[in-house]
Design an enzyme around this catalytic site. Structure first.
Site, PDB file in Angstrom:
ATOM      1  N   ARG A  74      10.523   9.172 -15.855  1.00 13.23           N
ATOM      2  CA  ARG A  74       9.540   8.285 -15.201  1.00 13.23           C
ATOM      3  C   ARG A  74      10.254   7.157 -14.466  1.00 13.23           C
ATOM      4  O   ARG A  74       9.842   6.726 -13.390  1.00 13.23           O
ATOM      5  CB  ARG A  74       8.545   7.726 -16.228  1.00 13.23           C
ATOM      6  CG  ARG A  74       7.610   6.683 -15.641  1.00 13.23           C
ATOM      7  CD  ARG A  74       6.346   6.432 -16.456  1.00 13.23           C
ATOM      8  NE  ARG A  74       6.563   6.272 -17.874  1.00 13.23           N
ATOM      9  CZ  ARG A  74       7.143   5.227 -18.461  1.00 13.23           C
ATOM     10  NH1 ARG A  74       7.594   4.222 -17.717  1.00 13.23           N
ATOM     11  NH2 ARG A  74       7.283   5.164 -19.768  1.00 13.23           N
ATOM     12  N   TYR A 126      -8.167   8.226   7.828  1.00  3.97           N
ATOM     13  CA  TYR A 126      -8.331   9.366   6.940  1.00  3.97           C
ATOM     14  C   TYR A 126      -9.377   9.012   5.866  1.00  3.97           C
ATOM     15  O   TYR A 126      -9.374   7.901   5.322  1.00  3.97           O
ATOM     16  CB  TYR A 126      -6.976   9.740   6.308  1.00  3.97           C
ATOM     17  CG  TYR A 126      -7.161  10.629   5.104  1.00  3.97           C
ATOM     18  CD1 TYR A 126      -7.908  11.800   5.201  1.00  3.97           C
ATOM     19  CD2 TYR A 126      -6.644  10.295   3.867  1.00  3.97           C
ATOM     20  CE1 TYR A 126      -8.124  12.598   4.110  1.00  3.97           C
ATOM     21  CE2 TYR A 126      -6.856  11.093   2.757  1.00  3.97           C
ATOM     22  CZ  TYR A 126      -7.608  12.246   2.888  1.00  3.97           C
ATOM     23  OH  TYR A 126      -7.842  13.028   1.787  1.00  3.97           O
ATOM     24  N   ASP A 200       0.730   4.304   8.076  1.00  9.75           N
ATOM     25  CA  ASP A 200       0.633   5.672   7.565  1.00  9.75           C
ATOM     26  C   ASP A 200       1.152   6.589   8.665  1.00  9.75           C
ATOM     27  O   ASP A 200       0.521   6.756   9.702  1.00  9.75           O
ATOM     28  CB  ASP A 200      -0.841   5.979   7.243  1.00  9.75           C
ATOM     29  CG  ASP A 200      -1.049   7.405   6.744  1.00  9.75           C
ATOM     30  OD1 ASP A 200      -0.191   8.264   7.014  1.00  9.75           O
ATOM     31  OD2 ASP A 200      -2.086   7.658   6.106  1.00  9.75           O
ATOM     32  N   LYS A 225       2.153  17.099   3.935  1.00  8.00           N
ATOM     33  CA  LYS A 225       1.938  17.641   5.287  1.00  8.00           C
ATOM     34  C   LYS A 225       3.266  18.119   5.902  1.00  8.00           C
ATOM     35  O   LYS A 225       3.843  19.054   5.400  1.00  8.00           O
ATOM     36  CB  LYS A 225       1.260  16.562   6.150  1.00  8.00           C
ATOM     37  CG  LYS A 225       0.055  15.861   5.477  1.00  8.00           C
ATOM     38  CD  LYS A 225      -1.106  16.781   5.291  1.00  8.00           C
ATOM     39  CE  LYS A 225      -2.404  16.119   4.877  1.00  8.00           C
ATOM     40  NZ  LYS A 225      -2.408  15.240   3.713  1.00  8.00           N
TER      41      LYS A 225
HETATM   42  C1  PLP Z   1      -3.384  10.444   7.419  1.00  6.53           C
HETATM   43  C2  PLP Z   1      -3.367  10.785   5.941  1.00  6.53           C
HETATM   44  N1  PLP Z   1      -2.861   9.891   5.080  1.00  6.53           N
HETATM   45  C3  PLP Z   1      -2.833  10.141   3.768  1.00  6.53           C
HETATM   46  C4  PLP Z   1      -3.324  11.311   3.244  1.00  6.53           C
HETATM   47  C5  PLP Z   1      -3.282  11.528   1.760  1.00  6.53           C
HETATM   48  O1  PLP Z   1      -2.278  12.426   1.394  1.00  6.53           O
HETATM   49  P1  PLP Z   1      -2.349  13.348   0.087  1.00  6.53           P
HETATM   50  O2  PLP Z   1      -3.372  14.398   0.335  1.00  6.53           O
HETATM   51  O3  PLP Z   1      -0.947  13.880  -0.021  1.00  6.53           O
HETATM   52  O4  PLP Z   1      -2.727  12.481  -1.029  1.00  6.53           O
HETATM   53  C6  PLP Z   1      -3.861  12.268   4.113  1.00  6.53           C
HETATM   54  C7  PLP Z   1      -4.423  13.555   3.633  1.00  6.53           C
HETATM   55  O5  PLP Z   1      -4.675  13.855   2.536  1.00  6.53           O
HETATM   56  C8  PLP Z   1      -3.885  11.980   5.503  1.00  6.53           C
HETATM   57  O6  PLP Z   1      -4.410  12.840   6.364  1.00  6.53           O
HETATM   58  N1  LIG Z   2     -11.247  16.921  -1.049  1.00  8.85           N
HETATM   59  C1  LIG Z   2     -10.174  16.117  -0.529  1.00  8.85           C
HETATM   60  C2  LIG Z   2     -10.047  16.304   0.932  1.00  8.85           C
HETATM   61  C3  LIG Z   2      -8.632  16.216   1.370  1.00  8.85           C
HETATM   62  S1  LIG Z   2      -8.418  16.031   3.125  1.00  8.85           S
HETATM   63  C4  LIG Z   2      -6.704  16.303   3.335  1.00  8.85           C
HETATM   64  C5  LIG Z   2      -6.098  15.791   4.591  1.00  8.85           C
HETATM   65  N2  LIG Z   2      -5.787  14.417   4.548  1.00  8.85           N
HETATM   66  C6  LIG Z   2      -6.857  16.074   5.846  1.00  8.85           C
HETATM   67  O1  LIG Z   2      -7.057  15.160   6.671  1.00  8.85           O
HETATM   68  O2  LIG Z   2      -7.219  17.227   6.062  1.00  8.85           O
HETATM   69  C7  LIG Z   2     -10.468  14.667  -0.851  1.00  8.85           C
HETATM   70  O3  LIG Z   2     -11.569  14.362  -1.311  1.00  8.85           O
HETATM   71  O4  LIG Z   2      -9.591  13.821  -0.707  1.00  8.85           O
END
Ligand code: PLP
Ligand SMILES: N[C@@H](CCSC[C@H](N)C(=O)O)C(=O)O
Length: 450
Positions: A74, A126, A200, A225
């Site tokens: 950890r 997002y 981000d 991603k």
């Molecule tokens: C722009 C952006 N930031 C952060 C996240 C969060 O990443 P994660 O799904 O790995 O938690 C996402 C998608 O999930 C995203 O599209």
């Molecule tokens: N069910 C998920 C959805 C994840 S979206 C993942 C990604 N960031 C995108 O833009 O496609 C949630 O509730 O977070």
């Protein structure tokens, strides 16, 4: 003066393990990113070419007063440290940290906030980011201002002495709006030197942009991603130039236990080595798909297109357009039929994967933003997001074209086909003619496609 037990272990949790800029073929010389991405030195005891997975929760000490570099995964793990050092190098950071997801990374950043603090952020974000900020506003006494971050003056006007974080996405997800990081960072730091500018960078990855070099204090991204690239790992990355901020972020990671486990670190490290070649192919495919859709009359949002209203701003900060684009049809049902008709394009959230994906953000990735808020923020309900992979471009376009025809999104013309609403742009998208029946039987495709 009392001798510190475990002298090599930072019991306060501030600066262990360090992640300074690591290996380079010839230290001091700057190599191209494509070279730095694949070059790593692990100092492994057997000179393993690939950093081994240290699948161990604990590390034995040399004596009762410590002596080991690591004590507990950890707090630190050699596979994780190796990855973090590699990331610090490619993210132009003095320190990088890896955690269990992109949202985990944002959570670590928001632990810097105290009740009464204010956050200034965008109005196109997002969905998960929006959800976490809303939670903090509802439960933790944080005020969140959603402003139009495409206008640096709107951001500056929202800054006050309580502003602790300014959180930016560019290009935004899913409207692909561009945010001027240098202008905003300069204005924010002048108005409130204590406020941190957080970017981000998920949509571009370090391959295409280094926000820390543009004035950001913290950059984070969902490594799920592009960095990973295969949709088989969930991970988040944080990077800073200021080591004091890095210490604070590490403190939270060690204290809460969200550091990335060694197996995931190994997979992420492997993914990073192919980032350049994947991104190159994904971008060229995305450019071709964007041009195909635009040529057939769709309103396309992609910074690789000259028609993008902030094309020049994007290219002043980034080294590429990325591989996520969105387009509108003018009709939610038509968009749904397109999404449901593709075969190569998988119906899935997320992006950055070697496979091409198609989705309806308002129903999927951004469904956690309620319909009223989506409407206030001018998110077209019919918007379709394409996340372009590395497949053969003719196959991708052929599959999309078949879906457009099957969905009735286009009408056949003497020269090929075009979106129903060509030339009839209305607020929020392209107007579909409702007095004509959409084509539901798919004619043979291929002819007339550009
Ligand atoms: C722009 C952006 N930031 C952060 C996240 C969060 O990443 P994660 O799904 O790995 O938690 C996402 C998608 O999930 C995203 O599209
Ligand atoms: N069910 C998920 C959805 C994840 S979206 C993942 C990604 N960031 C995108 O833009 O496609 C949630 O509730 O977070």
């Amino acid at each position: 003066m009392s001798k510190k037990p475990f002298p090599n272990i930072d019991l306060d949790g501030h600066d262990f393990p360090p992640s300074p800029a690591p290996s380079s073929p010839r230290p001091g010389r700057k190599y191209a990113l494509a070279t730095e991405l694949v070059y790593t030195e692990s100092n492994d005891q057997y000179n393993a070419s690939s950093m081994p997975i240290y699948q161990s929760a604990t590390f034995k000490q040399t004596s009762g007063s410590g002596g080991g570099e690591y004590d507990y995964t950890r707090s630190g793990n050699p596979t994780r440290t190796h990855l973090e050092r590699h990331l610090a190098k490619i993210m132009s950071a003095s320190r990088a940290l890896v955690v269990s997801s992109g949202m985990g990374a944002l959570d670590v950043v928001t632990r810097l906030l105290r009740p009464g603090d204010e956050v200034v952020t965008g109005d196109d974000l997002y969905g998960g980011t929006n959800r976490l900020l809303k939670y903090l506003a509802t439960n933790n006494g944080i005020t969140v201002h959603h402003v139009d971050t495409t206008n640096p003056e709107s951001v500056r006007a929202a800054i006050n002495t309580k502003t602790a974080l300014v959180l930016l996405e560019t290009p935004t997800n899913p409207l692909i709006k561009i945010v001027d990081i240098p202008a905003i960072a300069t204005a924010v730091h002048a108005a409130n030197p204590g406020a941190l500018v957080v970017v981000d960078n998920t949509m571009l990855s370090p391959m295409l942009m280094n926000p820390l070099d543009l004035g950001a204090d913290i950059v984070y991204e969902s490594a799920t991603k592009y960095l990973c690239g295969h949709h088989d790992v969930m991970a988040g990355v944080l990077a800073v130039k200021d080591e004091t901020i890095g210490d604070k972020l590490f403190f939270t990671i060690n204290a809460t236990g969200c550091g990335l486990p060694p197996n995931e670190c190994f997979l992420l490290m492997r993914g990073i080595k192919t980032l350049a070649i994947r991104m190159e192919k994904q971008q060229s495919n995305a450019q071709a798909v964007a041009e195909f859709l635009e040529a057939h009359g769709f309103r396309v949002r992609f910074p690789g297109l000259k028609s993008h209203p902030q094309h020049a701003l994007h290219w002043s900060m980034a080294r590429g357009a990325g591989a996520v684009l969105s387009f509108e049809t003018g009709n939610v049902d038509v968009s749904e039929r397109i999404v449901g008709s593709t075969k190569i394009w998988g119906i899935s959230v997320s992006f950055g994967c070697v496979n091409s994906l198609i989705s309806m953000p308002c129903r999927m990735s951004h469904a956690s933003i309620d319909a009223k808020t989506r409407a206030e923020r001018h998110m077209p309900e019919d918007i379709v997001r394409l996340c372009v992979g590395i497949e053969d471009i003719s196959d991708l376009i052929d599959d999309l074209q078949t879906a457009l025809v099957q969905a009735g999104a286009v009408r056949i013309t003497a020269d090929g086909f075009e979106a129903w609403g060509t030339g009839q742009t209305v607020a929020g998208g392209v107007q579909v003619k409702t007095d004509e029946e959409p084509v539901v039987d798919a004619p043979e495709v291929g002819a007339g496609a550009s």
